[in-house]
Design a protein around this motif. Structure first.
Motif, short mmCIF file in Angstrom:
data_model
loop_
_atom_site.label_atom_id
_atom_site.label_comp_id
_atom_site.label_asym_id
_atom_site.label_seq_id
_atom_site.Cartn_x
_atom_site.Cartn_y
_atom_site.Cartn_z
N UNK A 150 -55.62 -26.33 0.00
CA UNK A 150 -55.82 -25.40 0.87
C UNK A 150 -55.37 -24.41 1.76
N UNK A 151 -53.75 -24.36 1.37
CA UNK A 151 -53.70 -23.47 2.30
C UNK A 151 -53.66 -21.87 2.15
N UNK A 152 -53.81 -21.82 0.71
CA UNK A 152 -54.31 -20.24 -0.09
C UNK A 152 -56.21 -19.75 0.06
N UNK A 153 -56.90 -21.18 0.37
CA UNK A 153 -57.64 -20.75 1.52
C UNK A 153 -56.82 -19.87 2.92
N UNK A 154 -56.81 -20.41 3.69
CA UNK A 154 -56.34 -20.29 5.04
C UNK A 154 -55.61 -18.54 4.68
N UNK A 155 -55.16 -18.70 3.75
CA UNK A 155 -54.33 -17.22 3.26
C UNK A 155 -55.82 -16.60 3.07
N UNK A 156 -56.12 -16.83 2.22
CA UNK A 156 -57.88 -16.16 1.97
C UNK A 156 -57.86 -14.99 3.28
N UNK A 157 -59.49 -16.81 4.10
CA UNK A 157 -59.42 -16.17 5.21
C UNK A 157 -58.99 -15.39 5.92
N UNK A 158 -57.67 -15.29 6.48
CA UNK A 158 -56.57 -14.11 6.61
C UNK A 158 -56.36 -13.01 5.95
#
Length: 271
Positions: A150-158
């Motif tokens: 989930x944190x990697x998804x958040x980084x991709x979103x950023x």
């Protein structure tokens, strides 16, 4: 150049951040360190304008960020992407849609409400997921992923916001050691490959020394250290962390960051 001048944030009589001043050159990986309650999160939230300064200024490339309102403020928040400790994903939505949320500032509101995303934005989001080896989860609900995923998804979103600065607020606080390294390596690759400035709040001194070009140390809301990791002696660290010093000094060093190269954003989708 990001310039913070005399930045203060008060909640009643308490100063969460007290007269903080520093400047950050483009493309730098800066760690903000200090014990819990030192003012690290409030500082990052003020830079993104999620928290309002009581006094002082934030300047970026000559623009007074503290004076921005309306559309100009929304554009600044797109340029200064936030990554949160608790991911801030919409759990019921699929991973790809969560990443596409990073494009909201670039498209008409009707498109996002109807989830009619431009093909180039979908390609950009898939490319970002490929960067962090999670493209296979694109159609999966976000709340079905592990914390590290989930944190990697958040980084991709950023990343798809195409920001000038990434503000990461304790991005690995709830992760195990393996996922901590994966997430920190991802932030480092963004910094080195794309030249995006990263300002990252970290409680762990070992992480800060391993990944950051420069450290800003905070205590009781004030900036009390600003320099290279090598200049942060154990004596200074003990003053910074006080009663928590034994928890952050002398731990086993982390493995070296993964230096593997990554494809340029968009190249995977275009292949």
């Amino acid at each position: 150049m990001l310039v913070v001048e005399g930045l203060t944030c008060r909640f009643g009589t308490k100063a969460a951040v007290d007269n903080a001043s520093f400047s950050i050159a483009p493309g730098t990986f800066v760690g903000v360190i200090g014990r819990s309650g030192a003012g690290k999160s409030t500082l990052l939230r003020m830079i993104n304008r999620l928290a309002e300064p009581t006094s002082g200024r934030i300047l970026f490339e000559g623009t007074d960020v503290t004076a921005l309102r309306g559309k100009a403020l929304r554009q600044w928040r797109a340029r200064s992407a936030m990554i949160f400790q608790q991911f801030n994903l919409v759990g019921r939505l699929d991973v790809l849609t969560n990443v596409l949320m990073g494009r909201l500032a670039q498209i008409p509101s009707w498109r996002s409400l109807a989830q009619v995303w431009p093909e180039q934005d979908r390609a950009l989001a898939m490319s970002a997921l490929e960067q962090f080896d999670i493209a296979q989860f694109a159609a999966q609900r976000a709340d079905q992923l592990s914390g590290g995923q989930q944190q990697r998804v958040a980084i991709a979103r950023a990343l798809v916001q195409e920001p000038d600065i990434i503000l990461a607020d304790e991005p690995i606080a709830s992760l195990d050691p393996r996922n901590t390294k994966i997430v920190m390596d991802a932030l480092l690759r963004i910094n080195k490959h794309f030249g995006i400035t990263v300002l990252c709040n970290l409680h762990s001194l070992d992480l800060a020394r391993t990944y950051c070009d420069r450290l800003v140390g905070m205590a009781a809301g004030r900036v009390v250290f600003d320099g290279a990791p090598a200049a942060l002696t154990d004596h200074i660290a003990r003053e910074l962390y006080d009663l928590e010093a034994n928890d952050v000094i002398g731990a086993a060093p982390l493995p070296a960051p993964d230096g593997a190269t990554v494809p340029a954003l968009g190249s995977v989708a275009a292949a």
